[in-house]
Design a protein around this motif. Sequence first.
Motif, mmCIF file in Angstrom:
data_model
loop_
_atom_site.group_PDB
_atom_site.id
_atom_site.type_symbol
_atom_site.label_atom_id
_atom_site.label_comp_id
_atom_site.label_asym_id
_atom_site.label_seq_id
_atom_site.Cartn_x
_atom_site.Cartn_y
_atom_site.Cartn_z
ATOM 1 N N ASN A 54 33.835 12.801 61.104
ATOM 2 C CA ASN A 54 33.345 11.598 62.210
ATOM 3 C C ASN A 54 34.437 11.810 63.033
ATOM 4 O OD1 ASN A 54 30.539 11.507 61.932
ATOM 5 N ND2 ASN A 54 30.582 10.513 59.471
ATOM 6 N N ILE A 100 36.284 12.334 67.096
ATOM 7 C CA ILE A 100 35.487 13.371 68.261
ATOM 8 C C ILE A 100 36.479 14.568 68.175
ATOM 9 C CG2 ILE A 100 35.061 12.735 70.557
ATOM 10 C CD1 ILE A 100 33.543 10.605 68.912
ATOM 11 N N PRO A 101 35.588 15.890 68.277
ATOM 12 C CA PRO A 101 36.571 17.287 68.142
ATOM 13 C C PRO A 101 37.838 17.366 69.673
ATOM 14 C CG PRO A 101 34.063 17.440 68.219
ATOM 15 C CD PRO A 101 34.627 15.888 67.980
ATOM 16 N N THR A 102 36.686 16.581 70.732
ATOM 17 C CA THR A 102 37.312 17.548 72.240
ATOM 18 C C THR A 102 38.419 15.849 72.131
ATOM 19 O OG1 THR A 102 35.278 15.975 72.782
ATOM 20 C CG2 THR A 102 35.038 18.970 71.910
ATOM 21 N N MET A 103 38.485 14.909 71.738
ATOM 22 C CA MET A 103 39.600 14.074 72.322
ATOM 23 C C MET A 103 41.033 14.605 70.970
ATOM 24 S SD MET A 103 37.453 10.676 72.283
ATOM 25 C CE MET A 103 38.622 9.772 73.671
ATOM 26 N N LEU A 131 40.877 4.579 69.263
ATOM 27 C CA LEU A 131 39.211 4.526 70.211
ATOM 28 C C LEU A 131 38.950 3.287 69.688
ATOM 29 C CD1 LEU A 131 37.126 6.236 72.436
ATOM 30 C CD2 LEU A 131 36.178 6.949 69.762
ATOM 31 N N ALA A 159 34.217 10.249 74.082
ATOM 32 C CA ALA A 159 33.827 9.889 73.038
ATOM 33 C C ALA A 159 32.219 10.752 72.363
ATOM 34 C CB ALA A 159 34.235 8.993 71.984
ATOM 35 N N GLY A 209 31.839 14.230 73.436
ATOM 36 C CA GLY A 209 32.608 15.320 72.171
ATOM 37 C C GLY A 209 31.363 15.201 71.053
ATOM 38 N N ASP A 210 31.154 13.812 71.133
ATOM 39 C CA ASP A 210 29.973 14.130 69.517
ATOM 40 C C ASP A 210 29.758 12.690 69.259
ATOM 41 O OD1 ASP A 210 28.645 13.863 67.168
ATOM 42 O OD2 ASP A 210 30.046 14.802 65.964
ATOM 43 N N SER A 253 29.007 11.022 65.754
ATOM 44 C CA SER A 253 30.317 10.341 65.522
ATOM 45 C C SER A 253 31.014 8.867 65.938
ATOM 46 C CB SER A 253 32.014 10.844 65.229
ATOM 47 O OG SER A 253 31.474 12.181 64.871
ATOM 48 N N ALA A 254 31.126 8.602 67.619
ATOM 49 C CA ALA A 254 31.226 7.725 68.106
ATOM 50 C C ALA A 254 29.788 6.773 67.867
ATOM 51 C CB ALA A 254 30.843 7.818 70.376
#
Lengths: 523, 322
Positions: A116, A118-121, A129, B192, B195-196, B199-200
Amino acid sequence: MSDLVKDALEVKETSAVKETVEAAQSAVRPLLEIKHLSKSFTGVQALNDVSLQIQQGEIRALLGENGAGKSTLIKVLTGVYPRDSGEILLDGSLISASDSGHAQRLGISTVYQEVNLIPTMSVMENLTLQHQEKTFGLISWKKAEIRARELLAQVGLDIDPLRQLDTYSIAIQQLVAIARALSTQAKMLILDEPTASLDSDEIKQLFDLMARLKSEGLGIIFVTHFLDQVYSITDSITVLRNGECIGTFKTAELSRSDLVSHMVGKSLEDLAPTAHDHSIKRERTELLQLNNVGKQRYLQPLDLNIAAGEIVGVAGLLGSGRTELCELAYGSVKPDQGEVTLSNHSLTKSSLRRAIQVGMGYCPEDRKQDGIVAELSVRENMILALQASKGWWSPISIAEQQKLVEEMIQRLAIKTPDMDKPIGELSGGNQQKVILARWLITHPALLILDEPTRGIDIGAHHEIIQIIKELCEQGMGLLVASSELEELVMFAHRVVVMKDHHKVSELHGNEVSEQAILRTIAS
Amino acid sequence: MINERNLPILATLLVFIMLYGFGMYEYKGFRDTLVFSNLLTDNAFLIITAIGMTFVILSGGIDLSVGSMIAFIGVLMAYLISNTGMHPLFAIGIALVVGVAFGAIMGVIIAFFEIQAFIVTLAGMFLFRGLAYLINLDAVPIDHPFITGLYDIYVPLPGRGGLTFIAMAMLVLLALGILIARRTRFGMSVYALGGDSHSAALLGVPVKKTIIKIYALSGFYSAMSGVIFAIYTGSAYPLAAVGVELDAIAAVVIGGTLLTGGVGYVFGTFLGGMIQGIIQTLITFDGSLNSWWTKLAVGGLLLFFILLQKGIVYWVKKRSAA
């Protein structure tokens, strides 16, 4: 503190009397204490009066089969679900987390099976975060990078924190997730099936980390389906079954066969070692052949043959690889090694449509998700596979459809007012029959059933087993995966026993009994 | 460092340099700073709108209301200045507050009622256009000395070019956008979320609050764009800026922001807006092509960038699986 615990334990252990660990631990204040926790969902008691205690520096396995209440317990602990009754104490003070962020601030961090993050960060952005340090009101990426490197070092990772997270393997992402979980001053770490997608080296890396965290006094709850892992890393085991806490045991003192008995709710002694008549009467014509079929991180390579008129059962605990075997055999997941053939047609690289054309059928485990299209009618659901195998350019006339469907409704005794009712309104058992019918009208040579009786009432349960037997007598080959050993034993000619994603044994004919299967799983 | 995340913006930069280089090579007049400063001024309102849109798209949403918002804010300003005699500074202040408020309202609806941003902002698009007509049916001039004064502010550059107030305002708003995106918690929450979002939420990102702020910010930027547009044209017209929302989305995507959210840069959007401007300028310099060729070129570029991003996403997946 942890020495104290050990002393307390040893004193009690020597006192010959067989006490539970809980009693021994009550001498010192536990890190986490759950008292009489209950939670129900619209009439279903998901957790019933569950109590347990975890000490500092203890790794506790939380085990149980499907529906035992593991994930509900975790979600109540982390505030995702509110509890109905009971108390949760962390470090002696009553807590009540309102959401996952609040639980983290209280000191309970969770790492889920699905990463869980963020894959793109970038790794750094993920780690910091919501906790970024600022200078003059703006995020200081210099400080963030230093912090990220500290956190990565803490879990023994030497990677570039500036790279995007999804460029790293799942194993590394999992460790990053743990690093993040630890960044919030965690006292309690919950690992919910973190090893499901890791290979053995990666698991070792994770275990080394867990051992270190344990020595630093963290309490860890470890949910897994792999019994080997339970015995190699945990100190104690709590078994849940049907929402109740069956007991907490010291790992070293609980034999595997006892553990499996606790989990499935049957003891080996109670089970008669008798076997049904499991021999096949007809001549063997091979249908499905799996030759060294496997996929990395999914299923260890295995061989399997199924002949016409044969039922092969797949047994194993939850997460042992039952479903994975079915998916590979059917071809919805492509193996990365080995050969799949069905009646001498090679299917290793074929499309699913081709597999269906040469006689493959598959009823998946999760009926709601993968099986039915809830809004479509019974007729439309039933005709799907046949239409797909014919191709969309040669439609089946409505009259023909109605004839086929009517026949199946009769044959399987499906209870529906008419064939145009949306399937979602039918009971679970009848839905399952419609899915069976869907495949039967394609006249498959081989039918794969994953948990065909999950979540249906007893009457329908019996009927489905009858249908399975009839199909077999008509010469169909069947591969049936089930968590219910009782039913497997009733109809299977052979049983493949799965454990930790590999095939451990194959029981033939008279060897097939509940006791033998349980023994094999526990061995 | 070149990594897969920066590839789209590097591609954007390359396209920008190539187009500009082509212009300088082909036309003598293109080499003057005047072309560049005109690009900044002429595309200011588009770029400002697109900066707000960048945040929306980064979060995985969309805002179709921005074009109508520009028209509505312009008409509102004209009404406040001409009909009530209000000082333009106050009028601008009120206009901005109204823009932020309307954006926030759309955000609340999207966040709390969990309705797709597409449909909520589509409603906003019709609503603002309608409101603009409610105030005024025709084009009206805004000829307050303060407004013309702003228009005349000019910082000369070497060559014949110079920075207008409009260009400078755009650059300031660009810098502000870059800061918000990369240096605030809100900005990181936007990334975030895109992105998801599941998950965020688990990571502690205040999802609903962030969504509301995103649309309020987009409201602010499009209202700002409305103000700039009014100064730029010296008039207000309810039918102004029709379709600008689509140009803004194109600028964001050509600027390298992933339409599914989570990846992209505000600076890329600036380049994306400038690229559209350069294409237009090149066609004007050519003289033989009509202006519809702009649309053709922008369409082609858009397609190229979408395919490029798909390719990169595919490549990253394949590499991390190996």
